[in-house]
Design a protein around this motif. Sequence first.
Motif, PDB file in Angstrom:
ATOM      1  N   GLY A 466       1.845   2.796 -10.893  1.00 16.97           N
ATOM      2  CA  GLY A 466       3.186   2.622 -10.328  1.00 16.97           C
ATOM      3  C   GLY A 466       3.307   1.432  -9.403  1.00 16.97           C
ATOM      4  O   GLY A 466       4.133   1.424  -8.488  1.00 16.97           O
ATOM      5  N   ILE A 467       2.501   0.407  -9.639  1.00 16.90           N
ATOM      6  CA  ILE A 467       2.491  -0.768  -8.766  1.00 16.90           C
ATOM      7  C   ILE A 467       3.092  -1.955  -9.501  1.00 16.90           C
ATOM      8  O   ILE A 467       2.683  -2.288 -10.617  1.00 16.90           O
ATOM      9  CB  ILE A 467       1.054  -1.111  -8.318  1.00 16.90           C
ATOM     10  CG1 ILE A 467       0.439   0.064  -7.554  1.00 16.90           C
ATOM     11  CG2 ILE A 467       1.039  -2.367  -7.461  1.00 16.90           C
ATOM     12  CD1 ILE A 467      -1.040  -0.106  -7.288  1.00 16.90           C
ATOM     13  N   GLU A 468       4.060  -2.586  -8.887  1.00 18.50           N
ATOM     14  CA  GLU A 468       4.641  -3.821  -9.407  1.00 18.50           C
ATOM     15  C   GLU A 468       4.468  -4.888  -8.336  1.00 18.50           C
ATOM     16  O   GLU A 468       5.189  -4.919  -7.338  1.00 18.50           O
ATOM     17  CB  GLU A 468       6.118  -3.646  -9.735  1.00 18.50           C
ATOM     18  CG  GLU A 468       6.733  -4.880 -10.372  1.00 18.50           C
ATOM     19  CD  GLU A 468       8.194  -4.684 -10.726  1.00 18.50           C
ATOM     20  OE1 GLU A 468       8.856  -5.688 -11.072  1.00 18.50           O
ATOM     21  OE2 GLU A 468       8.681  -3.536 -10.645  1.00 18.50           O
ATOM     22  N   LEU A 469       3.458  -5.723  -8.529  1.00 10.72           N
ATOM     23  CA  LEU A 469       3.172  -6.757  -7.546  1.00 10.72           C
ATOM     24  C   LEU A 469       4.363  -7.695  -7.392  1.00 10.72           C
ATOM     25  O   LEU A 469       4.963  -8.126  -8.382  1.00 10.72           O
ATOM     26  CB  LEU A 469       1.924  -7.548  -7.944  1.00 10.72           C
ATOM     27  CG  LEU A 469       0.612  -6.761  -7.935  1.00 10.72           C
ATOM     28  CD1 LEU A 469      -0.548  -7.657  -8.373  1.00 10.72           C
ATOM     29  CD2 LEU A 469       0.331  -6.177  -6.559  1.00 10.72           C
ATOM     30  N   GLY A 470       4.670  -7.979  -6.158  1.00 14.19           N
ATOM     31  CA  GLY A 470       5.839  -8.791  -5.870  1.00 14.19           C
ATOM     32  C   GLY A 470       7.073  -7.965  -5.664  1.00 14.19           C
ATOM     33  O   GLY A 470       8.108  -8.492  -5.231  1.00 14.19           O
ATOM     34  N   SER A 471       6.987  -6.659  -5.954  1.00 17.19           N
ATOM     35  CA  SER A 471       8.128  -5.764  -5.771  1.00 17.19           C
ATOM     36  C   SER A 471       7.796  -4.686  -4.739  1.00 17.19           C
ATOM     37  O   SER A 471       8.197  -4.772  -3.588  1.00 17.19           O
ATOM     38  CB  SER A 471       8.537  -5.135  -7.098  1.00 17.19           C
ATOM     39  OG  SER A 471       9.610  -4.232  -6.914  1.00 17.19           O
ATOM     40  N   ASN A 472       7.049  -3.674  -5.152  1.00 18.52           N
ATOM     41  CA  ASN A 472       6.711  -2.614  -4.190  1.00 18.52           C
ATOM     42  C   ASN A 472       5.415  -2.900  -3.429  1.00 18.52           C
ATOM     43  O   ASN A 472       5.055  -2.160  -2.513  1.00 18.52           O
ATOM     44  CB  ASN A 472       6.642  -1.245  -4.854  1.00 18.52           C
ATOM     45  CG  ASN A 472       5.587  -1.191  -5.951  1.00 18.52           C
ATOM     46  OD1 ASN A 472       4.996  -2.201  -6.323  1.00 18.52           O
ATOM     47  ND2 ASN A 472       5.362   0.003  -6.477  1.00 18.52           N
ATOM     48  N   TYR A 473       4.686  -3.930  -3.812  1.00 22.26           N
ATOM     49  CA  TYR A 473       3.585  -4.440  -2.998  1.00 22.26           C
ATOM     50  C   TYR A 473       3.485  -5.937  -3.247  1.00 22.26           C
ATOM     51  O   TYR A 473       3.550  -6.395  -4.391  1.00 22.26           O
ATOM     52  CB  TYR A 473       2.253  -3.753  -3.325  1.00 22.26           C
ATOM     53  CG  TYR A 473       1.176  -4.137  -2.338  1.00 22.26           C
ATOM     54  CD1 TYR A 473       1.213  -3.640  -1.039  1.00 22.26           C
ATOM     55  CD2 TYR A 473       0.155  -5.019  -2.675  1.00 22.26           C
ATOM     56  CE1 TYR A 473       0.255  -4.007  -0.104  1.00 22.26           C
ATOM     57  CE2 TYR A 473      -0.809  -5.396  -1.749  1.00 22.26           C
ATOM     58  CZ  TYR A 473      -0.751  -4.884  -0.466  1.00 22.26           C
ATOM     59  OH  TYR A 473      -1.689  -5.254   0.462  1.00 22.26           O
TER      60      TYR A 473
END
Length: 667
Positions: A466-473
């Motif tokens: 569930g990780i979207e780099l640049g979005s939620n991290y």
Amino acid sequence: MLRSNSSNGGNPINSVSIVWFRRDLRVEDNPALAAGVRAGGVVPVFIWSPEEEGHYYPGRVSRWWLSQSLRHLDSSLRSLGATLLTKRSFDTASTLLHVLNATGATSLFFNHLYDPLSLARDHHIKDLLIAQGFAVHSFNADLLYEPWEVMDENGRPFSTFAPFWNRCLSMPYDPAAPLLPPKRITSGDISRCPSDNLVFEDESERGSNALLARAWSPGWQNADKALSSFINGPLIYYSRNRKKADGTTTSLLSPHLHFGELSIRKVFHLVRIKQLVWANEGNEAGEESVNLFFKSIGFREYSRYLSFNFPCSHERPLLSHLRFFPWVVDEGYFKAWRQGRTGYPLVDAGMRELWATGWLHNCIRVVVSSFFVKVLQLPWRWGMKYFWDTLLDADLESDALGWQYISGTLPDGRELDRIDNPRFEGYKFDPDGEYVRRWLPELSRLPTDWIHHPWDAPESLLQAAGIELGSNYPFPVIEISTAKRRLEEALTEMWQIEAASRAAMENGMEEGLGDSMDSQYIEYPLERNMEAELEHTGTNNIQTTTRRYLDQMVPSMTSSLLRIEEEEISVDIGDSVEDSRAEVPLNASFEAQTHGVTDTNSTILHLSPSRVEFSEESLSSYTERGLVPVWSPSSDSVQSEHFVTHETGVRSRVYLQRHPQTHQITN
């Protein structure tokens, strides 16, 4: 002069003394209180005058702790027969004089503090009251040995930690044994001097402060319990567990020590007893743990020692060449760091924990501050001031020592050209990733193999977590390889400017380039709001007449070379007021060292073949009355610039030099 005098001097039994409490909020092993009780009647007094601290107005969590500790102290004093008199003041000296006159007291007893502001205030108060005919007695209640008692073979202060601490451990006499609490206190008459109601928080802070009470128990008796629990529990595993970020692996005593709820002499003696027991049992692990814990006590002692002997250590680097380091003035970097949005999980977890709890494990403090200084290359005093605003154990002397050590501005500090990769530090201090998962829930489903460097994880694994780099991290704010290259360039520039300054001075110029007490300033960013889910005011509006943002603004920072956004700026600094000075013991007889302070055991920072020197303005100076500390004036007496930079874009390096045709930028 600061002298100890524990005798009652033959005072009549009906004499009354004022015992002035500050960062010694305990009745056990309190030399000033013990002397006051022996002298006759006692009026215990606490004066709340935060405006006198200037830029170091206490932060929210620090004020919460103080309020709880004072309540606990008052309860203890009442059980012994006295009441804590509390006064709200904007001038401690005049308030003390008023209390002395109103209560009919003839003497003042207090314990020493060693930061420059307190030294100056104490010297002024002592002179004022003695001139008015009052007796003034001061004592050591915060250190194993007074700073002027620990000198090298030439009678000069040590400039590195190892020889200083070795001398402390080999002193011909042991630290004084802790004093028992008084059995009873005869109270002086306070009917003509009622207490003021002290306000330490506003409505917006109450909710956050209520959470602190779930984790911490201020007060000297609670501090005593915490010490006993540590000595009889985690201490034996201290050498093995002290570097683990997750869990209770350190003593957690620093807030108690800062506010003086706990006597350092009691800590030393009780741990020493444990050391002897383990030595007799042949418990090598226990002995190693004790030695390492004693070293942490030594660092606390050294922080006060440095502050006393080099009173500008909270403002200027102790190594002269580092005045020329080209700090990056980027508020975007600063915002990402304090919000825990740098893209490096261990750094971000630490900054989230700091904001939420007011606490950081010592190893994580090193990680986040090293990242701040060496990767982001932000001015170290910005970081020191943010720690001051947010830590429960915010301590000017200890914070200054820590940030100078990390910045390589101490002779035995970390090498400035060494960058510790947060990824590797993550697996060192948080090998299972539990610390990161606790404070960065957005990464909680990421496998441990990738938890400290999510940018390298396969896309399919990121999606499953569930990780979207640049979005939620975020992606890393800067690549480590880029940071290393930029640091090398900055060090090259620093040495070039240092060499030019030295050459200019050798050619007969009064000052080298940027080598001035009036050199340019880097102002602490005024915008301190966190993002919505983390937002909370970081300033104080408790009974103060100054502007809110000034309460938490960093002191004026000297710099001769800054990197900012593609624009050369020249600033005209207004005239400064005369430095305040504080007297210290006349028996501290050592010569002022303006250049080449060395020690046979010192470890000099190896960055360049150039000679390493102490900054002149970081050293103490003499007057006809003895050695005195000197520091720069407050922000009210100088004008400082405010730089606004963008979060992106190429940063150019510019020299800030004074020119007759300059524009002024004021607060």
